[in-house]
Scaffold this motif. Structure first.
Motif, PDB file in Angstrom:
ATOM      1  N   SER A  58       5.968  48.575   4.500  1.00  0.00           N
ATOM      2  CA  SER A  58       5.240  47.300   4.520  1.00  0.00           C
ATOM      3  C   SER A  58       4.513  47.108   5.836  1.00  0.00           C
ATOM      4  O   SER A  58       4.950  47.599   6.875  1.00  0.00           O
ATOM      5  N   THR A  59       3.423  46.377   5.785  1.00  0.00           N
ATOM      6  CA  THR A  59       2.657  46.029   6.971  1.00  0.00           C
ATOM      7  C   THR A  59       2.480  44.516   6.989  1.00  0.00           C
ATOM      8  O   THR A  59       2.168  43.909   5.967  1.00  0.00           O
ATOM      9  N   TYR A  60       2.697  43.923   8.158  1.00  0.00           N
ATOM     10  CA  TYR A  60       2.617  42.480   8.298  1.00  0.00           C
ATOM     11  C   TYR A  60       1.655  42.113   9.416  1.00  0.00           C
ATOM     12  O   TYR A  60       1.553  42.819  10.412  1.00  0.00           O
ATOM     13  N   VAL A  61       1.000  40.962   9.272  1.00  0.00           N
ATOM     14  CA  VAL A  61       0.221  40.385  10.357  1.00  0.00           C
ATOM     15  C   VAL A  61       1.207  39.579  11.199  1.00  0.00           C
ATOM     16  O   VAL A  61       2.015  38.816  10.661  1.00  0.00           O
ATOM     17  N   THR A  62       1.169  39.743  12.519  1.00  0.00           N
ATOM     18  CA  THR A  62       2.081  38.974  13.363  1.00  0.00           C
ATOM     19  C   THR A  62       1.712  37.501  13.298  1.00  0.00           C
ATOM     20  O   THR A  62       0.541  37.133  13.228  1.00  0.00           O
ATOM     21  N   ARG A  63       2.718  36.669  13.308  1.00  0.00           N
ATOM     22  CA  ARG A  63       2.497  35.226  13.178  1.00  0.00           C
ATOM     23  C   ARG A  63       1.631  34.689  14.315  1.00  0.00           C
ATOM     24  O   ARG A  63       0.728  33.892  14.087  1.00  0.00           O
ATOM     25  N   GLY A  64       1.905  35.111  15.544  1.00  0.00           N
ATOM     26  CA  GLY A  64       1.140  34.618  16.683  1.00  0.00           C
ATOM     27  C   GLY A  64      -0.340  34.938  16.567  1.00  0.00           C
ATOM     28  O   GLY A  64      -1.194  34.080  16.818  1.00  0.00           O
ATOM     29  N   SER A  65      -0.671  36.177  16.183  1.00  0.00           N
ATOM     30  CA  SER A  65      -2.081  36.543  16.077  1.00  0.00           C
ATOM     31  C   SER A  65      -2.746  35.811  14.919  1.00  0.00           C
ATOM     32  O   SER A  65      -3.909  35.420  15.006  1.00  0.00           O
ATOM     33  N   LEU A  66      -2.011  35.567  13.833  1.00  0.00           N
ATOM     34  CA  LEU A  66      -2.559  34.826  12.703  1.00  0.00           C
ATOM     35  C   LEU A  66      -2.849  33.380  13.102  1.00  0.00           C
ATOM     36  O   LEU A  66      -3.932  32.862  12.847  1.00  0.00           O
ATOM     37  N   GLU A  67      -1.899  32.740  13.771  1.00  0.00           N
ATOM     38  CA  GLU A  67      -2.097  31.356  14.193  1.00  0.00           C
ATOM     39  C   GLU A  67      -3.261  31.228  15.176  1.00  0.00           C
ATOM     40  O   GLU A  67      -4.081  30.319  15.060  1.00  0.00           O
ATOM     41  N   ARG A  68      -3.354  32.135  16.147  1.00  0.00           N
ATOM     42  CA  ARG A  68      -4.455  32.097  17.127  1.00  0.00           C
ATOM     43  C   ARG A  68      -5.801  32.308  16.440  1.00  0.00           C
ATOM     44  O   ARG A  68      -6.772  31.609  16.732  1.00  0.00           O
ATOM     45  N   SER A  69      -5.873  33.258  15.516  1.00  0.00           N
ATOM     46  CA  SER A  69      -7.125  33.551  14.818  1.00  0.00           C
ATOM     47  C   SER A  69      -7.600  32.380  13.969  1.00  0.00           C
ATOM     48  O   SER A  69      -8.759  32.003  13.996  1.00  0.00           O
ATOM     49  N   LEU A  70      -6.674  31.793  13.215  1.00  0.00           N
ATOM     50  CA  LEU A  70      -7.028  30.662  12.364  1.00  0.00           C
ATOM     51  C   LEU A  70      -7.426  29.455  13.198  1.00  0.00           C
ATOM     52  O   LEU A  70      -8.387  28.743  12.863  1.00  0.00           O
ATOM     53  N   SER A  71      -6.746  29.250  14.305  1.00  0.00           N
ATOM     54  CA  SER A  71      -7.094  28.133  15.183  1.00  0.00           C
ATOM     55  C   SER A  71      -8.475  28.328  15.795  1.00  0.00           C
ATOM     56  O   SER A  71      -9.293  27.397  15.838  1.00  0.00           O
ATOM     57  N   ALA A  72      -8.767  29.537  16.253  1.00  0.00           N
ATOM     58  CA  ALA A  72     -10.085  29.832  16.848  1.00  0.00           C
ATOM     59  C   ALA A  72     -11.201  29.683  15.824  1.00  0.00           C
ATOM     60  O   ALA A  72     -12.321  29.324  16.171  1.00  0.00           O
ATOM     61  N   ALA A  73     -10.888  29.927  14.553  1.00  0.00           N
ATOM     62  CA  ALA A  73     -11.889  29.786  13.493  1.00  0.00           C
ATOM     63  C   ALA A  73     -12.018  28.349  13.012  1.00  0.00           C
ATOM     64  O   ALA A  73     -12.811  28.053  12.136  1.00  0.00           O
ATOM     65  N   GLY A  74     -11.210  27.466  13.590  1.00  0.00           N
ATOM     66  CA  GLY A  74     -11.259  26.059  13.202  1.00  0.00           C
ATOM     67  C   GLY A  74     -10.550  25.760  11.902  1.00  0.00           C
ATOM     68  O   GLY A  74     -10.857  24.783  11.231  1.00  0.00           O
ATOM     69  N   LEU A  75      -9.580  26.591  11.555  1.00  0.00           N
ATOM     70  CA  LEU A  75      -8.863  26.408  10.286  1.00  0.00           C
ATOM     71  C   LEU A  75      -7.474  25.865  10.529  1.00  0.00           C
ATOM     72  O   LEU A  75      -6.854  26.109  11.478  1.00  0.00           O
TER      73      LEU A  75
END
Length: 78
Positions: A61-78
């Motif tokens: 399995s491959t997972y996106v790390t929670r921290g990078s997901l939260e930072r990316s979504l926040s930077a995108a205004g989501l």
């Protein structure tokens, strides 16, 4: 849902398109497979640079790390 488009001439896009699935009453859970080819009802939420997401690999399995997901979504205004 994150979608990375492929251009036959350029290869993979450098951004993920972030889509929000249609709100249904069928009680179905989160999407765990590829979306249908007809994305009617899916709405565009934003775009996230591919390089902003970090992945962890565990056995098969491959997972996106929670921290990078939260930072990316926040930077995108989501």
């Amino acid at each position: 849902l994150f979608v990375c488009d492929e251009d036959p001439e350029r290869g993979w896009s450098d951004v993920y398109t972030v889509l929000d699935g249609p709100k249904g009453t069928d009680g179905s859970g989160p999407c765990s497979s590829l979306p249908p080819t007809n994305l009617s009802g899916w709405s565009l939420r934003g775009r996230v640079p591919v390089d902003d997401l970090r992945f962890e690999h565990h056995e098969r399995s491959t997972y996106v790390t929670r921290g990078s997901l939260e930072r990316s979504l926040s930077a995108a205004g989501l």
